[in-house]
Design a protein around this motif. Structure first.
Motif, mmCIF file in Angstrom:
data_model
loop_
_atom_site.group_PDB
_atom_site.id
_atom_site.type_symbol
_atom_site.label_atom_id
_atom_site.label_comp_id
_atom_site.label_asym_id
_atom_site.label_seq_id
_atom_site.Cartn_x
_atom_site.Cartn_y
_atom_site.Cartn_z
ATOM 1 N N LEU A 1 -41.894 -48.080 1.257
ATOM 2 C CA LEU A 1 -41.592 -48.890 0.076
ATOM 3 C C LEU A 1 -42.414 -50.176 0.026
ATOM 4 O O LEU A 1 -42.585 -50.768 -1.032
ATOM 5 C CB LEU A 1 -40.092 -49.200 0.016
ATOM 6 C CG LEU A 1 -39.188 -47.972 -0.148
ATOM 7 C CD1 LEU A 1 -37.723 -48.380 -0.083
ATOM 8 C CD2 LEU A 1 -39.478 -47.218 -1.440
ATOM 9 N N GLU B 1 -30.540 -39.904 -2.472
ATOM 10 C CA GLU B 1 -31.041 -41.179 -1.962
ATOM 11 C C GLU B 1 -30.790 -41.235 -0.467
ATOM 12 O O GLU B 1 -29.664 -41.045 -0.003
ATOM 13 C CB GLU B 1 -30.358 -42.356 -2.655
ATOM 14 C CG GLU B 1 -31.103 -43.663 -2.391
ATOM 15 C CD GLU B 1 -30.237 -44.901 -2.520
ATOM 16 O OE1 GLU B 1 -29.312 -44.895 -3.351
ATOM 17 O OE2 GLU B 1 -30.505 -45.862 -1.772
ATOM 18 N N GLU C 1 -41.372 -42.199 -5.146
ATOM 19 C CA GLU C 1 -40.260 -41.401 -4.627
ATOM 20 C C GLU C 1 -40.848 -40.171 -3.957
ATOM 21 O O GLU C 1 -42.058 -39.918 -4.040
ATOM 22 C CB GLU C 1 -39.292 -41.020 -5.749
ATOM 23 C CG GLU C 1 -39.927 -40.185 -6.847
ATOM 24 C CD GLU C 1 -38.955 -39.915 -7.998
ATOM 25 O OE1 GLU C 1 -38.146 -40.804 -8.320
ATOM 26 O OE2 GLU C 1 -39.022 -38.801 -8.560
ATOM 27 N N GLU D 1 -26.652 -62.561 -3.661
ATOM 28 C CA GLU D 1 -26.067 -61.914 -4.846
ATOM 29 C C GLU D 1 -24.651 -61.433 -4.608
ATOM 30 O O GLU D 1 -23.793 -61.540 -5.465
ATOM 31 C CB GLU D 1 -26.919 -60.711 -5.266
ATOM 32 C CG GLU D 1 -28.127 -61.112 -6.097
ATOM 33 C CD GLU D 1 -29.148 -59.979 -6.172
ATOM 34 O OE1 GLU D 1 -28.742 -58.799 -6.058
ATOM 35 O OE2 GLU D 1 -30.349 -60.293 -6.322
ATOM 36 N N SER E 1 -47.781 -48.705 -5.026
ATOM 37 C CA SER E 1 -47.711 -47.355 -5.552
ATOM 38 C C SER E 1 -49.050 -46.641 -5.393
ATOM 39 O O SER E 1 -49.125 -45.489 -4.953
ATOM 40 C CB SER E 1 -47.296 -47.427 -7.016
ATOM 41 O OG SER E 1 -47.541 -46.211 -7.646
ATOM 42 N N ARG F 1 -32.995 -50.901 1.358
ATOM 43 C CA ARG F 1 -33.326 -49.924 0.329
ATOM 44 C C ARG F 1 -33.496 -48.510 0.874
ATOM 45 O O ARG F 1 -34.051 -48.297 1.944
ATOM 46 C CB ARG F 1 -34.617 -50.353 -0.374
ATOM 47 C CG ARG F 1 -34.454 -51.703 -1.075
ATOM 48 C CD ARG F 1 -35.764 -52.279 -1.475
ATOM 49 N NE ARG F 1 -36.407 -51.477 -2.501
ATOM 50 C CZ ARG F 1 -37.697 -51.563 -2.812
ATOM 51 N NH1 ARG F 1 -38.476 -52.391 -2.161
ATOM 52 N NH2 ARG F 1 -38.202 -50.810 -3.759
ATOM 53 N N GLY G 1 -35.355 -59.713 1.727
ATOM 54 C CA GLY G 1 -34.584 -58.669 1.042
ATOM 55 C C GLY G 1 -33.105 -58.771 1.367
ATOM 56 O O GLY G 1 -32.249 -58.767 0.475
ATOM 57 N N ASN H 1 -31.544 -61.965 -0.125
ATOM 58 C CA ASN H 1 -31.245 -61.838 -1.552
ATOM 59 C C ASN H 1 -29.933 -61.105 -1.768
ATOM 60 O O ASN H 1 -29.144 -61.443 -2.641
ATOM 61 C CB ASN H 1 -32.357 -61.081 -2.281
ATOM 62 C CG ASN H 1 -33.544 -61.987 -2.536
ATOM 63 O OD1 ASN H 1 -33.380 -63.194 -2.717
ATOM 64 N ND2 ASN H 1 -34.739 -61.419 -2.543
ATOM 65 N N GLN I 1 -36.052 -47.133 -11.766
ATOM 66 C CA GLN I 1 -36.270 -48.570 -11.693
ATOM 67 C C GLN I 1 -36.238 -49.068 -10.266
ATOM 68 O O GLN I 1 -35.513 -48.553 -9.431
ATOM 69 C CB GLN I 1 -35.176 -49.276 -12.481
ATOM 70 C CG GLN I 1 -35.733 -49.936 -13.721
ATOM 71 C CD GLN I 1 -34.823 -51.060 -14.174
ATOM 72 O OE1 GLN I 1 -33.661 -51.111 -13.800
ATOM 73 N NE2 GLN I 1 -35.364 -51.962 -14.969
ATOM 74 N N GLY I 2 -37.061 -50.049 -9.970
ATOM 75 C CA GLY I 2 -36.960 -50.737 -8.689
ATOM 76 C C GLY I 2 -37.677 -50.065 -7.538
ATOM 77 O O GLY I 2 -37.582 -50.528 -6.416
ATOM 78 N N GLN I 3 -38.348 -48.981 -7.759
ATOM 79 C CA GLN I 3 -39.134 -48.396 -6.660
ATOM 80 C C GLN I 3 -40.421 -47.805 -7.216
ATOM 81 O O GLN I 3 -40.430 -47.172 -8.272
ATOM 82 C CB GLN I 3 -38.330 -47.342 -5.908
ATOM 83 C CG GLN I 3 -37.802 -46.225 -6.788
ATOM 84 C CD GLN I 3 -37.061 -45.173 -5.975
ATOM 85 O OE1 GLN I 3 -36.652 -45.419 -4.858
ATOM 86 N NE2 GLN I 3 -36.912 -43.997 -6.552
#
Ligand code: 4AD
Ligand code: MG
Length: 473
Positions: free
Chosen positions: A14, A45, A97, A294, A18, A53, A287, A290, A92-94
């Protein structure tokens, strides 16, 4: 580059862009967090604990020819090995895959108690062997690991030597009597026969009473008088029956001890040390931090950053009590325990000083000798000692330390007052007999540090297997 080309960690995948990652043939291994079915596509997942993640793996049932029963077994908690190619992800967010081509179910997990819904921390405490697989506990333990490494880096870079002090000991370093006894005797063997008294520990393994250590300080002092700068970092035990969110029966303590330091230098070291830990964790665990910001405590990162850049406020005990008395007079219901000169600062007092008076960390110094340990250096007033406690919002005391009494006569006098004999502490007095020097040190409760940076409310959630009164899983 992956640390192991055959089996990259999900975090490593990750972290690549990309463009870089696309087309890589990978084999990932981990535990299923969720599975969703949409027509002929199954989304799984997988998380391997390398970071918060997970990576999404998609199975096209028609293309791969993997039987539906096989995919049905990939429930939450199952362990898997999935091979496939990295492709750009529409999710979203990656960035990427895994377009899976094959899967091996290593271990299924039917009946797994941690389902996708959010569990309370109390519920998770009942299963310490599984809770490491949740987002919160996983993040805590990664931060804990980085913090431990930062502790070593800080001291090693400043010329301190890592000292291993004993876990089994004959001395009560804090004189607080909250020790666990270590014995090989059966209960019946320790009871004296009727009408007789036995010397404690007679016939036992060491031939005298022995305990689990409450602090490595006294031994650390002996090595500070040899290597100048040392620190310990090890397990510590306290049989305090305090059922609070900041006490454990088994915790880890870091205790630096520095020859030739006085209280002032010791205070600076403590402040620099805490700030270094805060800074490091903000940089290296972004990471996870955060996530805490949150989910656990709003504004946590901002607070820690501002503390890392602030200057700690200094107050002596007499000033601190003055402030507490003033506040108590203005608001009679403010404290449960009314503050007065000579009282030990209660948790509510500590929190008032940091949260309401100073709005940040504060170092309180020069406490009355009666409420502090025997080894602390006496001030010239004969009433107070060169103690220092670092207090922080939410937790109160995070560090306790002092300058040590290096004068033989003064120390002997204090120990005699407290009934501490030459028999067990002669070795400690020898330090003052042979080449005594001023020296100072402090102890940081490692779990309180982890609590502070993660915002976790309960100390039992920042150590893998918490030990507290009435609790042993
Ligand atoms: O203030 P303490 O008792 O100081 C000492 O043990 C000294 N020998 C330290 C030194 O000068 N070398 O404990 C030091 C720190 C506290 O400030 C607190 O952070 C932590 O250890 N601590 C505990 N943490 C978790 N559970 C407990 N029961 C703790 N007791 C102390
Ligand atoms: Mg203390």
């Amino acid at each position: 580059m992956y640390t192991n080309v055959m089996f990259p960690l999900i975090k490593e995948i990750l972290e690549k862009s990309s463009a870089e990652a696309q087309g890589d043939e990978v084999c990932i291994r981990g535990w299923v967090r969720t599975r969703r079915d949409m027509k002929n596509i199954v989304f799984v997942e997988v998380n391997d604990g390398s970071s918060l993640r997970g990576i999404q793996c998609t199975f096209d049932m028609e293309k791969t020819g993997i039987p539906a029963e096989m995919l049905a077994a990939l429930g939450t908690g199952a362990s898997v090995e999935i091979r496939g190619r990295l492709v750009p992800s529409p999710a979203q967010g990656q960035a990427v895959e895994v377009a899976a081509s094959s899967v091996t179910l290593l271990g299924d997990a039917s009946g797994y108690p941690l389902q996708k819904k959010r569990h309370t921390l109390e519920f998770l405490r009942e299963m310490p062997h599984l809770r490491g697989r949740t987002n919160t506990l996983g993040a805590v333990m990664r931060v804990r690991s980085r913090l431990a490494f930062a502790v070593h880096r800080f001291f090693q870079d400043r010329g301190y030597h890592y000292l291993h002090t004993p876990v089994i000991t004959g001395s009560d370093a804090e004189g607080a009597g909250a020790m666990f006894r270590v014995t090989t005797l059966k209960p019946a063997d320790t009871a004296p026969a009727e009408g007789e008294t036995t010397k404690p520990g007679t016939g036992d393994f060491f031939g005298r009473e022995s305990f689990l250590t409450v602090s490595g300080q006294l031994e650390a002092e002996t090595y500070a008088a040899a290597l100048s700068r040392v620190y310990t970092f090890g397990p510590t035990f306290r049989a305090e029956n305090s059922n609070t969110a900041r006490h454990l029966a088994e915790f880890w303590m870091i205790e630096p001890e520095t020859a030739f330091f006085r209280l002032k230098e010791n205070m600076t070291l403590a402040e620099d040390f805490l700030k270094f830990c805060f800074q490091t964790i903000l940089e290296e665990c972004a990471g996870d931090m955060n996530f805490f910001d949150e989910r656990i405590e709003n504004g946590l990162i901002r607070t820690i950053r501002s503390v890392a850049e602030s200057r700690f406020v200094h107050l002596n005990y007499t000033e601190a009590v003055g402030e507490l008395e003033k506040a108590a007079a203005a608001r009679t219901d403010l404290f449960e325990f009314q503050p007065h000169w000579g009282c030990d600062l209660q948790s509510e007092h500590e929190r008032f000083l940091t949260e309401e008076l100073v709005h940040g960390p504060v170092i309180v110094t020069d406490y009355p000798k009666e409420i502090k340990a025997f080894y602390m250096k006496m001030n010239s007033d004969g009433k107070t000692v060169r103690a220092m406690d670092v207090l922080v919002p939410r937790l109160g005391e995070i560090i306790g330390g002092s300058e040590r009494e290096e004068d033989l006569a003064a120390l002997e006098k204090r120990m005699a007052e407290l009934g501490m004999g030459e028999e067990h502490y002669g070795w400690y007095l020898d330090l003052r007999r042979y080449g005594t020097v001023p020296h100072a040190g402090f102890g940081l409760g490692f779990e309180r540090l982890v609590q502070y940076v993660t915002g976790m409310a309960n100390i039992r959630d920042v150590i893998p297997y918490p030990r507290a009164a009435g609790q042993l899983y």
